[in-house]
Write a protein that holds these residues in place. Structure first.
Motif, mmCIF file in Angstrom:
data_model
loop_
_atom_site.group_PDB
_atom_site.id
_atom_site.type_symbol
_atom_site.label_atom_id
_atom_site.label_comp_id
_atom_site.label_asym_id
_atom_site.label_seq_id
_atom_site.Cartn_x
_atom_site.Cartn_y
_atom_site.Cartn_z
ATOM 1 N N MET A 7 0.912 -1.251 0.149
ATOM 2 C CA MET A 7 -0.133 -0.017 -0.102
ATOM 3 C C MET A 7 0.804 1.289 -0.036
ATOM 4 O O MET A 7 0.408 2.185 -0.765
ATOM 5 C CB MET A 7 -0.812 -0.197 1.154
ATOM 6 C CG MET A 7 -1.863 1.169 1.509
ATOM 7 S SD MET A 7 -0.886 2.840 1.959
ATOM 8 C CE MET A 7 -0.729 2.155 3.793
ATOM 9 N N LEU A 8 1.854 1.128 0.698
ATOM 10 C CA LEU A 8 2.610 2.386 0.938
ATOM 11 C C LEU A 8 3.559 2.681 -0.007
ATOM 12 O O LEU A 8 3.554 3.779 -0.640
ATOM 13 C CB LEU A 8 3.592 2.368 2.219
ATOM 14 C CG LEU A 8 4.291 3.473 2.726
ATOM 15 C CD1 LEU A 8 3.495 4.851 3.090
ATOM 16 C CD2 LEU A 8 5.200 3.299 3.809
ATOM 17 N N ALA A 9 3.983 1.523 -0.754
ATOM 18 C CA ALA A 9 5.140 1.808 -1.969
ATOM 19 C C ALA A 9 4.262 2.239 -3.161
ATOM 20 O O ALA A 9 4.752 3.123 -3.795
ATOM 21 C CB ALA A 9 5.660 0.496 -2.161
ATOM 22 N N ALA A 10 3.239 1.608 -3.452
ATOM 23 C CA ALA A 10 2.093 2.014 -4.620
ATOM 24 C C ALA A 10 1.772 3.769 -4.190
ATOM 25 O O ALA A 10 1.933 4.459 -5.189
ATOM 26 C CB ALA A 10 1.060 1.312 -4.693
ATOM 27 N N ALA A 23 3.161 5.878 -2.504
ATOM 28 C CA ALA A 23 4.212 6.924 -2.502
ATOM 29 C C ALA A 23 4.830 7.155 -3.869
ATOM 30 O O ALA A 23 5.066 8.219 -4.350
ATOM 31 C CB ALA A 23 5.451 6.433 -1.438
ATOM 32 N N ALA A 24 4.867 6.176 -4.702
ATOM 33 C CA ALA A 24 5.208 6.003 -6.123
ATOM 34 C C ALA A 24 4.240 7.046 -6.840
ATOM 35 O O ALA A 24 4.616 8.052 -7.548
ATOM 36 C CB ALA A 24 5.354 4.769 -6.744
ATOM 37 N N LEU A 25 3.012 6.796 -6.523
ATOM 38 C CA LEU A 25 1.865 7.474 -7.198
ATOM 39 C C LEU A 25 2.017 8.954 -6.939
ATOM 40 O O LEU A 25 1.984 9.933 -7.822
ATOM 41 C CB LEU A 25 0.387 6.913 -6.801
ATOM 42 C CG LEU A 25 -0.571 7.879 -7.556
ATOM 43 C CD1 LEU A 25 -0.662 7.502 -9.097
ATOM 44 C CD2 LEU A 25 -1.888 7.162 -6.898
ATOM 45 N N THR A 26 2.008 9.382 -5.658
ATOM 46 C CA THR A 26 1.671 10.649 -5.348
ATOM 47 C C THR A 26 3.057 11.457 -5.332
ATOM 48 O O THR A 26 3.037 12.709 -5.684
ATOM 49 C CB THR A 26 1.234 10.836 -3.536
ATOM 50 O OG1 THR A 26 2.189 10.264 -2.896
ATOM 51 C CG2 THR A 26 -0.255 10.167 -3.862
ATOM 52 N N CYS A 27 4.247 10.912 -5.132
ATOM 53 C CA CYS A 27 5.533 11.743 -5.386
ATOM 54 C C CYS A 27 5.844 11.702 -6.738
ATOM 55 O O CYS A 27 6.136 12.676 -7.130
ATOM 56 C CB CYS A 27 6.561 10.635 -4.730
ATOM 57 S SG CYS A 27 6.754 10.580 -2.821
ATOM 58 N N LEU A 28 5.484 10.604 -7.616
ATOM 59 C CA LEU A 28 5.908 10.951 -9.138
ATOM 60 C C LEU A 28 5.111 11.987 -9.728
ATOM 61 O O LEU A 28 5.521 12.838 -10.604
ATOM 62 C CB LEU A 28 5.727 9.635 -9.886
ATOM 63 C CG LEU A 28 6.151 9.558 -11.386
ATOM 64 C CD1 LEU A 28 7.494 10.127 -11.481
ATOM 65 C CD2 LEU A 28 5.780 8.269 -11.882
ATOM 66 N N ARG A 43 -5.487 4.422 -14.469
ATOM 67 C CA ARG A 43 -4.754 3.473 -14.975
ATOM 68 C C ARG A 43 -3.220 3.403 -14.556
ATOM 69 O O ARG A 43 -2.958 2.283 -14.243
ATOM 70 C CB ARG A 43 -4.742 3.628 -16.414
ATOM 71 C CG ARG A 43 -6.036 3.552 -17.236
ATOM 72 C CD ARG A 43 -5.810 3.358 -18.722
ATOM 73 N NE ARG A 43 -5.166 4.686 -19.286
ATOM 74 C CZ ARG A 43 -5.930 5.532 -19.591
ATOM 75 N NH1 ARG A 43 -7.001 5.574 -19.607
ATOM 76 N NH2 ARG A 43 -4.787 6.526 -20.339
ATOM 77 N N ILE A 44 -2.736 4.565 -14.176
ATOM 78 C CA ILE A 44 -1.206 4.414 -13.466
ATOM 79 C C ILE A 44 -1.471 3.886 -12.125
ATOM 80 O O ILE A 44 -0.745 2.992 -11.820
ATOM 81 C CB ILE A 44 -0.543 6.013 -13.749
ATOM 82 C CG1 ILE A 44 -0.560 6.392 -15.047
ATOM 83 C CG2 ILE A 44 0.641 6.035 -12.851
ATOM 84 C CD1 ILE A 44 -0.113 7.817 -15.137
ATOM 85 N N ALA A 45 -2.316 4.317 -11.248
ATOM 86 C CA ALA A 45 -2.375 3.885 -9.989
ATOM 87 C C ALA A 45 -2.791 2.269 -9.876
ATOM 88 O O ALA A 45 -2.082 1.630 -9.344
ATOM 89 C CB ALA A 45 -3.703 4.678 -9.199
ATOM 90 N N GLN A 56 -8.413 3.237 -1.431
ATOM 91 C CA GLN A 56 -7.630 4.117 -0.961
ATOM 92 C C GLN A 56 -6.703 5.182 -1.944
ATOM 93 O O GLN A 56 -6.748 6.403 -2.170
ATOM 94 C CB GLN A 56 -6.644 4.067 0.032
ATOM 95 C CG GLN A 56 -5.785 4.839 0.686
ATOM 96 C CD GLN A 56 -4.777 4.904 1.857
ATOM 97 O OE1 GLN A 56 -5.082 3.537 2.531
ATOM 98 N NE2 GLN A 56 -3.731 5.605 2.177
ATOM 99 N N LEU A 57 -6.177 4.681 -3.040
ATOM 100 C CA LEU A 57 -5.597 4.883 -4.116
ATOM 101 C C LEU A 57 -6.117 5.421 -5.518
ATOM 102 O O LEU A 57 -5.651 5.846 -6.313
ATOM 103 C CB LEU A 57 -4.200 4.085 -4.450
ATOM 104 C CG LEU A 57 -3.217 3.828 -3.086
ATOM 105 C CD1 LEU A 57 -2.084 3.053 -3.443
ATOM 106 C CD2 LEU A 57 -3.074 5.072 -2.496
ATOM 107 N N THR A 58 -7.603 4.931 -5.477
ATOM 108 C CA THR A 58 -8.381 5.458 -6.413
ATOM 109 C C THR A 58 -9.496 6.247 -6.032
ATOM 110 O O THR A 58 -10.433 6.505 -6.925
ATOM 111 C CB THR A 58 -8.663 4.311 -7.290
ATOM 112 O OG1 THR A 58 -9.699 3.310 -6.426
ATOM 113 C CG2 THR A 58 -7.513 3.463 -7.884
ATOM 114 N N ASP A 59 -9.285 6.892 -4.987
ATOM 115 C CA ASP A 59 -10.817 7.790 -4.539
ATOM 116 C C ASP A 59 -10.652 8.903 -4.921
ATOM 117 O O ASP A 59 -9.752 9.891 -4.787
ATOM 118 C CB ASP A 59 -10.528 7.719 -3.115
ATOM 119 C CG ASP A 59 -11.949 8.406 -2.481
ATOM 120 O OD1 ASP A 59 -12.811 9.039 -3.350
ATOM 121 O OD2 ASP A 59 -11.903 8.581 -1.056
ATOM 122 N N PRO A 60 -11.698 9.385 -5.953
ATOM 123 C CA PRO A 60 -11.555 10.570 -6.671
ATOM 124 C C PRO A 60 -11.715 11.750 -5.617
ATOM 125 O O PRO A 60 -11.424 12.980 -5.860
ATOM 126 C CB PRO A 60 -12.620 10.746 -7.660
ATOM 127 C CG PRO A 60 -13.730 9.518 -7.108
ATOM 128 C CD PRO A 60 -12.835 8.670 -6.392
#
Length: 309
Positions: free
Chosen positions: A188-191, A193-198, A214-216, A245-249
């Motif tokens: 969860m954390l790696a995905a 962090a990668a998503l929001t930092c990039l 799609r990227i998430a 958590q990582l696709t909530d608009p």
């Protein structure tokens, strides 16, 4: 139970305060400046709209006279070597260490120094920060702490710590599958962090773009592939929670590492959260292009920060 907490930052101070309030014999191993602040103001935690302020017993480096029953370790991954040296005098034959660090790489160093049988596994899900005046602000709706033994047998401290937390508002539980729990949090954390930092944005901002969803999904799939290769693919409940958590608009969430970047932090946990996961994936022959892109960007940031410091 005698408990030593390394530091009195957002995580250590939050959990240490609750344990002290529940009757634990808690001391904080801190630097002189922090000890003076705690002596003057006490340990202040703002959580769920309420403020607690309690005295905090402190120790300075070199002041540990006898081993503790449990050492709570909540440092950043890049401070681990110094943290190990600081807590070493507190770790005796009957002591267990509970690290609440991100990823899994920290276990190599802790096991080598103290023995795997003395190092528990721990994962916490909480959003908290340390204000300049020393106040700890807990701003997530709740918090979850999971702990357990990583080797055969369960030290008595696991049950004792669970009993203490049961007297608090902390949602804490022990697990007989702590390595699985650790992998699930790491995915969860790696995905995230990668998503929001990039992308340098919150989940909601990213989801509002054409390709954000799609990227998430692809980043989550890369993390899952590494965990599956290691024999710890996230269970359906965990995978579903991560996806929500990582696709909530409507989400304003971003990884703490992204917030650190925005605040100009020079040191990040990029290697513990992404670098180590990528290296493990490479050992399994996995190509992880999106995680590698995020890791590359974070390395560039780190190099620039180091050059200007």
């Amino acid at each position: 139970m005698r408990i030593l907490v390394l530091g009195a930052g957002a995580i250590g101070g939050y959990y240490g305060s609750h344990l002290a309030g529940a009757g634990g014999e808690v001391q904080f191993l801190v630097r002189e400046r922090c000890a003076a602040q705690l002596a003057r103001d006490g340990l202040v935690v703002v959580s769920r709209g309420e403020e607690s302020r309690r005295p905090a017993a402190t120790l300075l480096a070199g002041g540990v006279a006898a081993p503790f029953d449990l050492v709570l370790l909540t440092c950043k991954a890049y401070d681990l070597d110094g943290a190990i040296e600081a807590i070493a005098p507190a770790v005796g034959p009957g002591t267990v260490v509970l690290p609440l660090l991100n990823g899994l790489a920290h276990f190599d160093a802790l096991d080598a120094r103290f023995g795997a049988e003395r190092v528990l596994g721990g994962a916490c899900y909480i959003a908290a920060s340390l204000a300049p005046d020393g106040t700890i602000r807990h701003f997530s709706p709740g918090d979850l702490l999971i702990l357990g033994a990583r080797t055969g047998g369960t030290p008595w401290q696991v049950e004792a710590l669970s009993d203490l937390f049961a007297r608090t508002t902390v949602n804490a539980r022990s697990s007989g599958a702590i390595l699985q729990e650790l992998w699930e949090k790491w995915c969860m954390l790696a995905a995230g962090a990668a998503l929001t930092c990039l992308m340098r944005g919150t989940v909601g901002e990213i989801m509002a773009t054409e390709a954000g969803g799609r990227i998430a999904e692809a980043m989550m799939a890369e993390c899952t592939a590494v965990a599956a290769a290691a024999g710890h693919a996230p269970r359906p409940a965990s995978a579903g929670q991560t996806r929500r958590q990582l696709t909530d608009p409507a989400s304003r969430w971003a990884a703490s590492m992204m917030r650190d970047i925005e605040q100009g932090a020079a040191r990040l946990e990029a290697e513990a959260i992404l670098g180590d996961l990528i290296h493990r994936g490479a050992a399994y022959g996995l190509a992880l292009p999106l995680l590698s892109a995020a890791h590359c960007q974070l390395q560039v940031h780190g190099a620039r920060a180091a050059a200007t410091s």
